[in-house]
Design a protein around this motif. Sequence first.
Motif, PDB file in Angstrom:
ATOM      1  N   THR A   1       0.842  -1.067   0.067  1.00 35.36           N
ATOM      2  CA  THR A   1      -0.120  -0.016  -0.103  1.00 35.36           C
ATOM      3  C   THR A   1       0.936   1.329   0.126  1.00 35.36           C
TER       4      THR A   1
ATOM      5  N   VAL B   1      -4.368   1.459  -3.499  1.00 37.55           N
ATOM      6  CA  VAL B   1      -4.583   1.963  -5.101  1.00 37.55           C
ATOM      7  C   VAL B   1      -4.511   0.614  -6.292  1.00 37.55           C
TER       8      VAL B   1
ATOM      9  N   PRO C   1      -0.395   1.153  -9.430  1.00 37.73           N
ATOM     10  CA  PRO C   1       0.400   2.137  -9.206  1.00 37.73           C
ATOM     11  C   PRO C   1       1.071   2.903 -10.395  1.00 37.73           C
TER      12      PRO C   1
ATOM     13  N   ASP D   1       0.889   6.175  -5.374  1.00 38.73           N
ATOM     14  CA  ASP D   1      -0.543   6.478  -5.635  1.00 38.73           C
ATOM     15  C   ASP D   1      -0.445   7.948  -6.387  1.00 38.73           C
TER      16      ASP D   1
ATOM     17  N   HIS E   1      -2.729   9.985  -6.508  1.00 40.28           N
ATOM     18  CA  HIS E   1      -3.122  11.199  -5.822  1.00 40.28           C
ATOM     19  C   HIS E   1      -2.173  11.936  -4.975  1.00 40.28           C
TER      20      HIS E   1
ATOM     21  N   ALA F   1      -9.457  10.004  -1.051  1.00 39.15           N
ATOM     22  CA  ALA F   1      -8.125   9.692  -1.450  1.00 39.15           C
ATOM     23  C   ALA F   1      -7.139  10.851  -1.499  1.00 39.15           C
TER      24      ALA F   1
ATOM     25  N   TRP G   1      -3.990  12.280   0.854  1.00 41.58           N
ATOM     26  CA  TRP G   1      -2.794  12.513   0.304  1.00 41.58           C
ATOM     27  C   TRP G   1      -2.371  14.085   0.736  1.00 41.58           C
TER      28      TRP G   1
END
Length: 348
Positions: free
Chosen positions: A181, A219, A222, A254, A256, A294, A298
Amino acid sequence: MSAATVIADAPQAPDLSDAAIAAGLARHLRDALRCAVRVEALRRFAGGMSWITAAFTLRATGHALDGRRFIVKVGSPAGLMAPYSALPQARVLQALADSGVPVPALRWHSDDPAILAAPFLVTDCVAGEELNPFTRDYGIADAAVLAPLGVELAQMLARLHRFDWQAAGIATLQGEDAAQTPGIAQVQFWQARVRRWSRRPQPLMAHAAHWLQARAPRVARPVVVHGDYRVGNFLSVGPRITAMLDWEMTHLGDPHEDLAWVMLPDMRLAGLIDHEAFIAQYEAAGGLRVDRQALAYWQVFSLYKMVAINLGGESGFLSGGQDLRLVCLAHNNPSFLLRLAQAMEKAA
């Protein structure tokens, strides 16, 4: 043990003066090009607190590259994010060469300290100027180019996040596992640096690290994350971006993360393009459909990372760094910590 002995046993900082860098480059390129080489007109850039960056002219007798201007980046052990490796940047620059994401062409790189006493890479010198996010007018005369640059910056990020890194043969960039993750991996990365850099307890940062690890979103795919995607890290000619720069924090993660970072108010994206318009342009250009939850996660992470970087600046100065800008970074942390707490409360 005498004081003289302690001083004698202390490791000496490598010589990374302009003359030493020019001499080391000349020796290395002489062997690489198999011709007589001189490195001339080496000019170090004042900006940046991480890698040493300088431009130089290559004189290579009888070679096609004779007279060309190049950029050298050197990862000084006194830099903000030291210790460094040139490999992540080299992998990305090589992979993106024909991707539609404009990057400087990579020529040479190495982590061998026998060459320049520090990791380095050499790229072509790309035409263009940097926008300065720390001035009201971004340091450019033609304000009419700002809005088109904002649109292109969104479209460029979409192209980066669409890039098929697996087909390009990339398995990892910073040693990360793409199956992990991304939020957990990045928090662990920066948490280790907070522990190393902090000179005093950081209870809010400890709480934030726990908060981030507990809420890290999965996610589906990636992507190559730039890691410092923002105003000031690209070159442009008029309304056209000619090169994305400063890939030292690139990793798989990710998408984001880049979106949240570029939209921090401190990055001054809104002076080019409204944040909602940026997201719309990004999605229209083939970027992922932005998940607002998300993105909020972030955004919390971005503030955590910003505090960590500022702690690194203070630590670097107190450990003997001579750049006063490093210690000034830490003076921003009270406001960032307040914003971090507010962002966690809002995203909870």
